[in-house]
Design a protein around this motif. Structure first.
Motif, PDB file in Angstrom:
ATOM      1  N   UNK A  10       0.830  -1.204   0.000  1.00 40.55           N
ATOM      2  CA  UNK A  10       0.000   0.000   0.000  1.00 40.55           C
ATOM      3  C   UNK A  10       0.870   1.260   0.000  1.00 40.55           C
ATOM      4  N   UNK A  11       1.968   1.240   0.739  1.00 41.85           N
ATOM      5  CA  UNK A  11       2.893   2.376   0.722  1.00 41.85           C
ATOM      6  C   UNK A  11       3.439   2.575  -0.689  1.00 41.85           C
ATOM      7  N   UNK A  12       3.818   1.492  -1.351  1.00 41.91           N
ATOM      8  CA  UNK A  12       4.320   1.581  -2.720  1.00 41.91           C
ATOM      9  C   UNK A  12       3.241   2.117  -3.660  1.00 41.91           C
ATOM     10  N   UNK A  13       2.010   1.604  -3.545  1.00 40.67           N
ATOM     11  CA  UNK A  13       0.915   2.057  -4.409  1.00 40.67           C
ATOM     12  C   UNK A  13       0.594   3.531  -4.180  1.00 40.67           C
ATOM     13  N   UNK A  14       0.588   3.959  -2.924  1.00 41.77           N
ATOM     14  CA  UNK A  14       0.334   5.376  -2.635  1.00 41.77           C
ATOM     15  C   UNK A  14       1.439   6.250  -3.212  1.00 41.77           C
ATOM     16  N   UNK A  15       2.672   5.795  -3.125  1.00 46.21           N
ATOM     17  CA  UNK A  15       3.785   6.552  -3.710  1.00 46.21           C
ATOM     18  C   UNK A  15       3.641   6.649  -5.222  1.00 46.21           C
ATOM     19  N   UNK A  16       3.254   5.546  -5.844  1.00 47.30           N
ATOM     20  CA  UNK A  16       3.039   5.541  -7.289  1.00 47.30           C
ATOM     21  C   UNK A  16       1.876   6.458  -7.670  1.00 47.30           C
ATOM     22  N   UNK A  17       0.803   6.407  -6.880  1.00 51.34           N
ATOM     23  CA  UNK A  17      -0.338   7.296  -7.122  1.00 51.34           C
ATOM     24  C   UNK A  17       0.059   8.751  -6.962  1.00 51.34           C
ATOM     25  N   UNK A  49      -2.407  11.587   3.218  1.00 47.44           N
ATOM     26  CA  UNK A  49      -3.097  11.123   4.423  1.00 47.44           C
ATOM     27  C   UNK A  49      -3.089   9.596   4.488  1.00 47.44           C
ATOM     28  N   UNK A  50      -3.326   8.940   3.357  1.00 42.30           N
ATOM     29  CA  UNK A  50      -3.289   7.474   3.316  1.00 42.30           C
ATOM     30  C   UNK A  50      -1.897   6.934   3.597  1.00 42.30           C
ATOM     31  N   UNK A  51      -0.885   7.594   3.058  1.00 40.10           N
ATOM     32  CA  UNK A  51       0.503   7.196   3.351  1.00 40.10           C
ATOM     33  C   UNK A  51       0.799   7.332   4.843  1.00 40.10           C
ATOM     34  N   UNK A 154      -7.573   5.296 -12.547  1.00 41.40           N
ATOM     35  CA  UNK A 154      -8.594   4.335 -12.110  1.00 41.40           C
ATOM     36  C   UNK A 154      -7.943   3.026 -11.685  1.00 41.40           C
ATOM     37  N   UNK A 155      -7.023   2.529 -12.480  1.00 43.98           N
ATOM     38  CA  UNK A 155      -6.345   1.274 -12.157  1.00 43.98           C
ATOM     39  C   UNK A 155      -5.601   1.373 -10.828  1.00 43.98           C
ATOM     40  N   UNK A 156      -4.827   2.437 -10.648  1.00 41.22           N
ATOM     41  CA  UNK A 156      -4.099   2.617  -9.386  1.00 41.22           C
ATOM     42  C   UNK A 156      -5.049   2.756  -8.205  1.00 41.22           C
ATOM     43  N   UNK A 157      -6.153   3.455  -8.402  1.00 37.35           N
ATOM     44  CA  UNK A 157      -7.119   3.649  -7.317  1.00 37.35           C
ATOM     45  C   UNK A 157      -7.817   2.349  -6.940  1.00 37.35           C
ATOM     46  N   UNK A 158      -8.179   1.552  -7.927  1.00 36.63           N
ATOM     47  CA  UNK A 158      -8.845   0.280  -7.614  1.00 36.63           C
ATOM     48  C   UNK A 158      -7.914  -0.669  -6.865  1.00 36.63           C
TER      49      UNK A 158
END
Length: 181
Positions: A10-17, A49-51, A154-158
């Protein structure tokens, strides 16, 4: 926790987002697209905030992030429909600029392979009018570039939503197990 956990993912995905949102914000600023600028700004705040919630084990912050990702998916579906002119929407309207300016997507004139030429305006018209700029030779039309940007969002958010729900469940299980001891 190991490095291949849902939390690290999730940390990686949030960073990518965050990187994708910052890139999109730059191009929306270049096109003076005020509605997407505002949306991107809120998105960046919620990603941070999510990070923070993921790093600091705060499930409530991750809940806010997961709710926002659902709204972000809906916004990006609207953006796709807007640029592909689905359901009576017109990409030539001033909806994205809040009728403040006549600017459009930056990709309209600067897309991959596009050749931009300025055509002299008639004496009766203002030189500030963008209708006298012709663009030709684009490898990809600007509306498709905008749709691709939104599809990536959309893909990153899902994926982020799924991992956020997983991390929330892990955090709440850990809290429950600590309370039961």
């Amino acid at each position: 926790m190991g490095c291949c956990t849902g939390r690290c993912t999730l940390i990686f995905l949030c960073s990518l987002q965050l990187l994708a949102a910052l890139e999109r914000q730059i191009f929306d600023f270049l096109g003076y697209q005020w509605a997407p600028i505002l949306g991107n700004f809120l998105h960046i705040i919620v990603i941070i905030l999510g990070l923070f919630g993921t790093i600091q084990f705060r499930p409530r912050y991750i809940v806010v992030y997961s709710v926002w990702t659902a709204l972000w998916v809906a916004w990006n579906v609207f953006i796709i429909c807007f640029y592909l002119e689905v359901g009576g929407l017109s990409r030539d309207s001033d909806l994205m600029t809040f009728n403040i300016s006549i600017h459009r997507s930056w990709w309209r004139e600067h897309g991959p392979g596009c050749v931009r030429k300025v055509v002299p305006a008639p004496a009766s018209r203002s030189l500030d009018d963008h209708s006298y700029i012709t663009v030709s030779g684009c490898m990809t039309e600007f509306q498709h570039v905008e749709a691709i940007h939104s599809s990536v969002q959309i893909l990153l958010s899902l994926i982020g939503f799924v991992y956020a729900c997983y991390v929330i469940s892990i955090f709440t299980e850990e809290e429950d197990s600590c309370r039961n001891k």
